[in-house]
Design a protein around this motif. Structure first.
Motif, short mmCIF file in Angstrom:
data_model
loop_
_atom_site.label_atom_id
_atom_site.label_comp_id
_atom_site.label_asym_id
_atom_site.label_seq_id
_atom_site.Cartn_x
_atom_site.Cartn_y
_atom_site.Cartn_z
N ARG A 22 49.20 73.32 -54.42
CA ARG A 22 49.90 72.72 -53.31
C ARG A 22 48.65 71.55 -54.15
NH1 ARG A 22 51.95 73.39 -49.17
NH2 ARG A 22 51.35 74.99 -47.43
N SER A 23 49.07 70.99 -55.39
CA SER A 23 48.85 69.62 -56.38
C SER A 23 49.16 69.01 -56.40
CB SER A 23 48.79 70.25 -57.87
OG SER A 23 50.11 70.61 -58.33
N LEU A 24 50.55 69.06 -55.89
CA LEU A 24 51.67 67.86 -55.51
C LEU A 24 51.39 67.64 -53.82
CD1 LEU A 24 53.68 66.18 -56.56
CD2 LEU A 24 55.18 67.27 -55.27
N VAL A 25 50.99 68.28 -52.98
CA VAL A 25 50.52 67.58 -51.84
C VAL A 25 49.51 66.98 -51.61
CG1 VAL A 25 49.75 68.59 -49.87
CG2 VAL A 25 52.17 69.75 -50.74
N ARG A 26 48.24 67.74 -52.51
CA ARG A 26 47.04 67.21 -52.59
C ARG A 26 47.52 65.69 -52.86
NH1 ARG A 26 44.51 71.08 -55.57
NH2 ARG A 26 45.47 73.13 -54.91
N MET A 27 47.26 65.24 -54.65
CA MET A 27 47.54 64.25 -55.30
C MET A 27 48.23 62.93 -54.03
SD MET A 27 50.19 63.58 -58.95
CE MET A 27 51.48 64.15 -57.72
N VAL A 28 49.42 63.61 -53.65
CA VAL A 28 49.92 62.72 -52.34
C VAL A 28 49.16 62.16 -51.47
CG1 VAL A 28 52.47 61.96 -51.12
CG2 VAL A 28 52.38 63.07 -52.62
N VAL A 29 48.43 63.24 -51.03
CA VAL A 29 47.34 62.77 -49.87
C VAL A 29 45.92 61.56 -50.36
CG1 VAL A 29 46.06 63.71 -47.91
CG2 VAL A 29 48.50 64.79 -47.93
N ILE A 30 45.82 62.48 -51.49
CA ILE A 30 45.09 61.89 -52.01
C ILE A 30 44.54 60.55 -52.03
CG2 ILE A 30 42.93 61.81 -53.72
CD1 ILE A 30 42.92 64.13 -54.00
N GLY A 31 46.44 60.22 -52.66
CA GLY A 31 46.43 58.64 -53.16
C GLY A 31 46.32 57.67 -51.86
N THR A 32 47.94 58.81 -51.28
CA THR A 32 47.66 57.50 -49.78
C THR A 32 46.45 56.92 -48.88
OG1 THR A 32 49.71 58.75 -49.35
CG2 THR A 32 48.68 57.66 -47.29
N VAL A 33 45.54 58.06 -49.28
CA VAL A 33 43.97 57.73 -48.54
C VAL A 33 43.51 56.68 -49.66
CG1 VAL A 33 41.77 58.46 -48.04
CG2 VAL A 33 44.18 60.30 -47.59
N LEU A 34 43.46 56.80 -49.99
CA LEU A 34 43.07 56.08 -51.70
C LEU A 34 44.01 54.68 -51.48
CD1 LEU A 34 42.27 57.81 -55.23
CD2 LEU A 34 40.97 56.98 -53.53
N ALA A 35 45.10 54.53 -51.16
CA ALA A 35 45.76 53.23 -50.96
C ALA A 35 45.64 52.58 -49.71
CB ALA A 35 46.74 53.94 -51.30
N ILE A 36 45.47 53.33 -48.88
CA ILE A 36 44.51 52.92 -47.01
C ILE A 36 43.57 51.92 -47.66
CG2 ILE A 36 44.35 53.04 -45.50
CD1 ILE A 36 46.65 55.35 -44.83
N GLY A 37 42.77 52.92 -48.01
CA GLY A 37 41.25 52.17 -47.61
C GLY A 37 41.16 51.45 -48.99
N LEU A 38 41.99 50.62 -49.89
CA LEU A 38 41.98 50.24 -51.07
C LEU A 38 42.48 49.12 -49.79
CD1 LEU A 38 41.26 48.54 -53.83
CD2 LEU A 38 43.53 49.36 -54.76
N LEU A 39 43.65 48.83 -50.13
CA LEU A 39 44.43 47.61 -48.62
C LEU A 39 43.42 46.84 -47.48
CD1 LEU A 39 47.98 48.99 -49.08
CD2 LEU A 39 47.30 47.04 -49.96
N SER A 40 43.10 48.04 -47.08
CA SER A 40 41.93 48.13 -45.74
C SER A 40 40.20 47.08 -46.76
CB SER A 40 41.42 49.30 -44.72
OG SER A 40 42.76 50.04 -44.11
N ALA A 41 40.35 47.49 -47.35
CA ALA A 41 39.18 46.92 -47.91
C ALA A 41 40.07 45.22 -48.43
CB ALA A 41 38.06 47.46 -49.10
N VAL A 42 40.33 45.17 -48.88
CA VAL A 42 41.25 43.80 -49.76
C VAL A 42 41.50 43.39 -48.03
CG1 VAL A 42 42.92 42.87 -50.63
CG2 VAL A 42 42.09 44.22 -51.53
N TRP A 43 41.94 43.28 -47.13
CA TRP A 43 41.89 42.48 -46.15
C TRP A 43 40.99 42.33 -45.12
CZ3 TRP A 43 42.86 46.08 -40.76
CH2 TRP A 43 43.03 45.17 -39.97
N ILE A 44 39.84 43.53 -45.21
CA ILE A 44 38.71 43.17 -44.81
C ILE A 44 37.44 42.09 -45.00
CG2 ILE A 44 36.37 44.33 -43.54
CD1 ILE A 44 37.93 46.87 -43.31
N THR A 45 37.49 42.40 -46.77
CA THR A 45 36.90 41.21 -47.30
C THR A 45 37.76 39.85 -46.74
OG1 THR A 45 37.69 42.08 -49.21
CG2 THR A 45 35.43 43.15 -48.92
N GLY A 46 38.47 39.91 -47.05
CA GLY A 46 39.90 38.45 -46.79
C GLY A 46 39.42 38.43 -45.34
#
Length: 64
Positions: A22-46
């Motif tokens: 299930r490594s591909l599924v884990r990679m997609v889930v982790i990448g999505t969570v990281l992308a959401i976190g990064l975009l949220s951090a940029v939005w909140i700091t702005g």
């Protein structure tokens, strides 16, 4: 693969190529969570850095 008359029966291991990892599924889930976190951090700091006391001051300095 088994042939029974005109029917062909294939087991799940043969269909998946033996890859049940299930490594591909884990990679997609982790990448999505990281992308959401990064975009949220940029939005909140702005939003925190935006001068909300005088929003018209920024609009007038932009100019045509």
């Amino acid at each position: 693969m088994q042939h029974e008359g005109e029917e062909v029966h294939i087991d799940t291991e043969e269909v998946s190529g033996g890859d049940k990892d299930r490594s591909l599924v884990r990679m997609v889930v982790i990448g999505t969570v990281l992308a959401i976190g990064l975009l949220s951090a940029v939005w909140i700091t702005g939003a925190v850095r935006f001068d909300q006391a005088h929003p018209e001051a920024e609009a007038t300095t932009a100019g045509p």
